[in-house]
Design an enzyme around this catalytic site. Structure first.
Site, PDB file in Angstrom:
ATOM      1  N   ASP A 134       0.831  -1.214   0.000  1.00 21.97           N
ATOM      2  CA  ASP A 134       0.000   0.000   0.000  1.00 21.97           C
ATOM      3  C   ASP A 134       0.857   1.251   0.000  1.00 21.97           C
ATOM      4  O   ASP A 134       1.871   1.326   0.704  1.00 21.97           O
ATOM      5  CB  ASP A 134      -0.891   0.039   1.248  1.00 21.97           C
ATOM      6  CG  ASP A 134      -2.134  -0.796   1.077  1.00 21.97           C
ATOM      7  OD1 ASP A 134      -2.745  -0.733   0.000  1.00 21.97           O
ATOM      8  OD2 ASP A 134      -2.479  -1.540   2.007  1.00 21.97           O
ATOM      9  N   LYS A 166      -7.731  11.232  11.100  1.00 24.00           N
ATOM     10  CA  LYS A 166      -7.246  10.492   9.929  1.00 24.00           C
ATOM     11  C   LYS A 166      -8.049  10.789   8.667  1.00 24.00           C
ATOM     12  O   LYS A 166      -7.479  11.107   7.614  1.00 24.00           O
ATOM     13  CB  LYS A 166      -7.266   8.981  10.201  1.00 24.00           C
ATOM     14  CG  LYS A 166      -6.814   8.169   8.994  1.00 24.00           C
ATOM     15  CD  LYS A 166      -6.844   6.668   9.230  1.00 24.00           C
ATOM     16  CE  LYS A 166      -6.455   5.919   7.964  1.00 24.00           C
ATOM     17  NZ  LYS A 166      -6.475   4.451   8.150  1.00 24.00           N
ATOM     18  N   ASP A 215      -4.114   2.654  -5.341  1.00 24.30           N
ATOM     19  CA  ASP A 215      -2.733   2.797  -4.848  1.00 24.30           C
ATOM     20  C   ASP A 215      -2.329   1.610  -3.986  1.00 24.30           C
ATOM     21  O   ASP A 215      -1.418   1.726  -3.159  1.00 24.30           O
ATOM     22  CB  ASP A 215      -2.570   4.108  -4.068  1.00 24.30           C
ATOM     23  CG  ASP A 215      -3.494   4.175  -2.856  1.00 24.30           C
ATOM     24  OD1 ASP A 215      -4.397   3.333  -2.753  1.00 24.30           O
ATOM     25  OD2 ASP A 215      -3.320   5.081  -2.027  1.00 24.30           O
TER      26      ASP A 215
END
Length: 1216
Positions: free
Chosen positions: A903, A972, A1131
């Site tokens: 990742d 986050k 991604d």
């Protein structure tokens, strides 16, 4: 798709009787707006879908029943007046004169009945006569009425000449005539009205689709008739375009009908249009088929040259079939014997510096081959071909069904009987509808008649019944159903056309040779990419079928939906003897509010829903394109060719009705798209299989009561029940409101659970269906270049559960380091050691090996360690793979099929930091080497905590309340989405949601605290990523100014993909008539002004998405060149455990190569050339000022820092 075992009705207990009240209440007085919406083709809507004649007939039958009852009563009364000795049955003809009021009433009823029956008989005769008149062949006009007297004189006298070739003479005459000046040109100076222009464009699109559809269905005379009818009326003629004339002309050319073709050529000149290449190609092709005189052909070629068209362009600029090419060449050679068509141009080569190594002829290449032999792949191809030719796939449902009961068997029998009746009713109504529409078309009006002729009536009936069975209990909006039916018709028509035009046979031959490149037991002389090899195998594909405009798709689908509503009925009481019970519609039309809009919904009758549930049929039906492929997809070779064998697939998915992306792709030089085409082909060529062990465990939970914590949705029976009973009189209003809220909540939860359950049902049923198969997932991309699998229900882009069900069909031995990467991947999936080094994660995996093995051996009865992971199902799959590997005598020789992920670390910020060469930002997102992974979310949380402490010492109350509550989890989502353009308002909502999840946080401070925190998060990011914020501001301001010039923002990715943002002001069009008028609102219509707010807010995230897709595609192509299996979820990059080091190296190298390009400078140059051309002197002063300001903004590219990109090569946690 067919769904069984779902919720029978969300209304809980409202059966057929209750719905009868709903149907009767549909005759309430309507508002004026509703009357306009509901009125139309079928007239005012009734509670029953029966026609007036059918309703009259039912009344007469009820009168007859009443008469029988009265007769019986009279007999009973007569008998009572006679003694027992002489009693006998009394006939009506023997009644005495003093018959009483019952007999008089009987006479009156009998007379009324006779009159009604006679009236009904007359009506039925009139109806049959009208239908017969509709079915009579109409006279279709051939000869046009020309508005130009000079052209008309050229056409008329020739009919009386005794020449051997009068139509050649006419063509010679019309070729010499200059086009008549169009009336629209005289008004060209007037200011255009955008609304009128949009309406005209919509009408033109419908007309063009009508003409093309007539050609496809063999109704060319009808197309010619409508063209002549429109041409003869000046107001209608304004709608005709050269493409429409060319379409009809090409149809006559293919038939070799020279006379009709000349008529169309006359109309072209009469309309003031100049013939183009297609016009001349059709004319020459027709003469080639008929072996016409060389003088006429030569005259045609001379006129073409005078119009500035080159002969070679006929063979290079137009998409021709082999037959058309041969006929055209025959005509040209007859006039110019020395002519030979130009040779086929060699394939263009992509010259991008980023792709130079990919397309280099030299250098080592080890393209991977599939693990399957040629014979197996050929068998797979035949299976997939059969699936696409039949257009649908039948799959057994995994929903648990107990042993069949008598109720199930009876329900299935009833459903089968009803289906036979429905098929007959639908067939009859389709025929009547087509006859009515044909009559309208013969009056010169373009209708849906040719569209309804594309498929056989039996195929349409099957498609409509499939849609009926798939409707959810809560119904479906009419616009959604209409769009689905219209699109299905188009897709099936495209497949059918390929079958009829012999393209399927050509595909078989070409694909068989293509498999030589992929099969494990064959070799090719020179290594090729799949696209290159496919192109080398033969001529380009046939020209694609032009997609229908959205209004046509909706209009056709709406017509089919209305046929379904009218035709499909069922007895009100299924237990009553056949014919003894009144029929009710299976579907009824209601209105409901979605947001602030009132929409029409088609809802199945609860009696039908209950019948389906009682039948408990176990078959789901999917469209062929909704299911993974059983053979390798076709390589992408153009914007309209690739993926499925026959079914049409878009290269770039977009909002339906939007053509701007397709136009951009078609205008793009083919070589510039090679990188994207080859990357999508490579992703689609990855073979998959189902992880059977995981599937068995999931099915066990699914068939029980589910498990929401593990992502297995519970059945509807577990939904919260609404309050029962009737509230007593005098209940306080507040309590009533609370009950209503609770009822609404229960309904909302039930619907959400039903939706999640059905989604899981589709996924698991497809997984079970493909359990023993190897399958493939063809890919396409969105308008930013991000890639997605085409099959929607079962792919690797889904949830944790969806990903755990899949593994690579081809395995690779683990080798010396593969087992270590499996263990590290396992720990990554748990989320337990995000801040630890890779070595520490590996050590942790070894420490918990007992838990790993216990999870693998006893997943449901052991310690269940895997259930506590962030991604539990993927963790369990990895536990099982690790267990099998460590128990192998030689783990290095173990063949692993499990994908291992790497990742990106906040990938959007990584691209921003690389764009701005921002050293501080680069360090925060792991672009720089470090011993431990950097966590940008924790860093932001730490900075916010510093600000909070400072404010708390100053006595700020909210800062004091937040003590101990600022964590990584709270900030986050906001940090992650800031890079993608989230606003302060959106960020505040995200933080508010996280704070509400904290039970110990004082909820009265949530609003104030979320405002405070979002300010601090943005301030922290401004400090940490100053370069990022500067680039974001530059992109936003550039987009704002561009949209003010009246254009949507465009750019080209470093890989050559053209991008345009589809954000415009809303446009509307209305499909009128029938059950209701449909108003379609689209924000993607390029004819509307751009939406400035969406354009400027969307540009920064969309631009970054286009960069991360470029990085992924480069990585995919270079991994393919090195022989790796590679797939991605944006991604997140996947490969075999043994190949992770190679993939990591390629990933880093391509990131450096990408950001070594002057990306922002190239973007500035492109935008300058595209939007800042020198304004003319006639432009408004405000326009010139705006362009000048845009130029200044685009030239002020943000300055970059001193970060050295080469450091990325040594960054262990860049992707990890």
């Amino acid at each position: 798709m067919r769904v069984t075992g779902g919720m029978s009705a969300l209304g809980w207990g409202r059966g057929a009787v209750g719905i009868g009240r709903v149907l009767r209440s549909s005759s309430r007085p309507r508002s004026a707006a509703e009357e306009e919406t509901i009125g139309g083709l079928w007239g005012p809507r009734r509670s029953s879908s029966a026609s007036p004649c059918e309703q009259d007939r039912r009344k007469d039958w009820s009168h007859a029943e009443l008469l029988e009852v009265l007769e019986a009563r009279v007999r009973q009364l007569q008998a009572e007046s006679v003694s027992e000795v002489t009693m006998k049955q009394v006939e009506m003809s023997q009644l005495p004169k003093g018959r009483g009021r019952w007999a008089e009433k009987l006479d009156q009823e009998r007379q009324k009945l006779q009159k009604r029956q006679q009236h009904l008989k007359v009506q039925l005769q009139e109806r049959s006569q009208k239908l017969a008149i509709r079915l009579q062949p109409w006279t279709l006009r051939i000869e046009p009425r020309l508005l130009s007297g000079q052209l008309a004189s050229c056409l008329q006298p020739a009919a009386h000449r005794a020449s051997e070739s009068p139509w050649e003479e006419r063509l010679n005459q019309v070729l010499r005539e200059a086009p008549r000046r169009r009336s629209s040109e005289k008004r060209a100076q007037s200011k255009p009205n955008p609304a009128v222009e949009a309406q005209v464009l919509s009408q033109q699109q419908k007309l063009q689709a009508f003409f093309e559809c007539c050609l496809a269905t063999g109704h060319l005379p009808l197309a010619h008739h409508v063209l002549v009818s429109h041409h003869g009326r000046p107001q209608k003629q304004k709608l005709l375009t050269l493409a429409m004339y060319n379409t009809v002309m090409l149809g006559w050319a293919r038939k070799g009908s020279f006379k009709e073709l000349v008529y169309v050529f006359f109309m072209v000149k009469d309309a003031g249009l100049t013939p183009d290449l297609l016009s001349y190609m059709a004319t020459l092709q027709c003469m080639g088929r008929l072996d016409q005189d060389a003088r006429t052909i030569k005259r045609c070629l001379e006129q073409m040259a005078q119009d500035g068209l080159q002969l070679q362009q006929l063979f290079t600029a137009l998409a021709l079939s082999e037959e058309e090419r041969a006929a055209l060449l025959r005509a040209v050679v007859k006039a110019e014997p020395a002519f030979s068509p130009p040779p086929q141009t060699p394939p263009q080569v992509n010259t991008s510096t980023l792709l130079r190594e990919i397309y280099a002829q030299d250098g080592p290449v080890s393209y991977p081959k599939l693990h399957l032999p040629l014979k197996t792949l050929q068998n797979f191809f035949q299976k997939q071909l059969h699936v696409e030719l039949t257009s649908s796939v039948h799959v057994e449902s995994v929903e648990k069904v107990q042993g069949l009961t008598k109720e199930n068997i009876q329900a299935r029998k009833t459903l089968k009987t009803l289906r036979v009746q429905w098929e007959a009713a639908l067939l009859r109504l389709l025929q009547e509808t087509k006859a009515s529409l044909a009559q309208e078309a013969h009056k010169g009006r373009p209708t849906l008649y040719p569209f309804l002729c594309l498929l056989s009536e039996q195929e349409l009936v099957r498609m409509l019944l499939q849609a009926l069975y798939a409707l959810p209990a809560q119904g479906e909006s009419l616009i959604t159903l209409a769009y689905d039916l219209g699109l299905r018709t188009f897709n099936r028509h495209v497949v059918q056309q390929k079958w009829l035009s012999n393209q399927v046979e050509e595909l078989k031959q070409r694909y068989t040779r293509y498999l030589q490149l992929l099969a494990s037991d064959t070799q090719v002389a020179v290594p090729y990419l799949p696209r290159q090899y496919w192109e080398a195998l033969g001529a380009p594909e046939a020209p694609p079928q032009r997609p229908w405009p959205l209004p046509v798709v909706l209009q056709l689908g709406k017509q089919l939906a209305e046929v379904l509503v009218q035709a499909v009925q069922m007895p009100r009481n299924l237990a009553a003897p056949q014919g003894a019970c009144r029929l009710i519609p299976v579907l009824y039309h209601v209105y409901s509010f979605r947001s602030f809009r009132q929409i029409g919904i088609l809802k199945p009758h609860p009696a039908f829903t209950q019948l389906l549930a009682a039948a408990a049929e176990t078959t789901l039906t999917f469209e062929a394109t909704d299911v993974p492929m059983l053979c390798p997809p076709l390589p992408w070779t153009s914007p309209h060719a690739g993926a499925f064998l026959l079914s049409p697939t878009k290269l770039m998915r977009s909002v339906e009705g939007t053509m701007q992306h397709q136009h951009l792709l078609e205008r793009c030089p083919p070589a510039e798209l090679h990188g994207a085409l080859d990357a999508l082909t490579q992703l689609g060529n990855c073979a998959w299989r189902v992880n059977g062990c995981i599937l068995d465990l999931v099915l066990e939970l699914f068939r029980a009561k589910g498990c929401a914590r593990l992502g297995v949705p519970p059945p509807p029976s577990e939904a919260p029940r609404p309050p029962e009973g009737v509230l007593p009189p005098g209940t306080p209003p507040a309590y009533k409101a609370e009950v209503r809220r609770e009822l609404a909540r229960c309904l909302k939860v039930a619907r959400e659970m039903h939706s999640l359950r059905i989604d899981a049902l589709y996924r698991l049923s497809l997984a079970q269906h493909l359990r023993e198969c190897t399958f493939w997932l063809p890919h396409n991309m969105d308008f930013r270049g991000r890639t997605y699998p085409c099959p929607p229900h079962f792919n690797h882009l889904g949830s944790d559960l969806a990903r755990a069900l899949l593994e690579f069909a081809e395995g690779r031995t683990l080798g010396p380091h593969g087992l270590d990467w499996l263990k590290i991947h396992l720990v990554n999936l748990t989320g337990l050691k995000k801040r630890d080094s890779l070595r520490a994660r590996l050590a942790f995996a070894n420490e918990v090996m007992d838990d790993i093995l216990d999870s693998a051996d006893q997943p449901m009865t052991g310690r269940k360690w895997w259930m506590e992971a962030d991604e539990p199902w993927q963790t369990l799959a990895c536990c099982m793979e690790v267990a099998r590997a460590v128990r192998t005598p030689d783990p290095t020789a173990y063949v692993s099929h499990l994908p291992v992920h790497q990742d990106g670390s906040c990938n959007g910020l990584q691209h921003y930091a690389a764009l701005g060469k921002d050293s501080m930002g680069a360090a925060s997102v792991n672009l720089m080497p470090s011993d431990l992974p950097q966590d940008v979310y924790s860093e932001v949380a730490a900075k916010v905590e510093v600000f909070r402490r400072q404010d708390a010492t100053k006595g700020i109350r909210v800062a004091q309340v937040l003590e101990g509550f600022i964590s990584r989890k709270v900030v986050k989502q906001t940090v992650m989405t800031v890079v993608y353009g989230v606003t302060r308002y959106g960020g505040r909502l995200q933080i508010e949601k996280r704070l509400r999840e904290l039970s110990s946080f004082p909820q009265e401070f949530v609003w104030e605290a979320s405002h405070y925190l979002v300010r601090q998060v943005f301030s922290s990011l401004q400090e940490m990523f100053s370069g990022t914020r500067a680039i974001q501001h530059w992109l936003t301001e550039s987009a704002r100014l561009i949209s003010h010039t009246g254009s949507a923002v465009e750019w080209v990715t470093p890989l050559g993909i053209p991008i345009i943002q589809p954000y415009h002001h809303d446009s509307k069009f209305v499909v009128r008539g029938g059950l209701q008028s449909i108003t379609c609102i689209s924000s993607a219509d390029s004819n509307q002004k751009p939406n400035t707010l969406k354009q400027k807010n969307g540009f920064p995230p969309n631009f970054i998405h286009s960069l991360d897709s470029t990085h992924m595609m480069l990585t995919a192509l270079h991994c393919y060149r090195k022989g790796l299996t590679f797939v991605s979820v944006h991604d997140c990059f996947w490969t075999h455990a043994a190949d992770v080091p190679v993939m990591n190296q390629v990933c880093r190298e391509q990131f450096i190569r990408l950001h070594s390009q002057p990306i922002l400078q190239d973007l500035s140059k492109f935008l300058m050339n595209r939007f800042c051309l020198s304004p003319s002197a006639t432009s408004k002063l405000s326009d010139r000022i705006l362009v000048t300001k845009l130029q200044e903004t685009l030239q002020s590219v943000p300055e970059t820092g001193a970060f050295d990109l080469e450091q990325v090569k040594n960054s262990m946690y860049f992707f990890s």
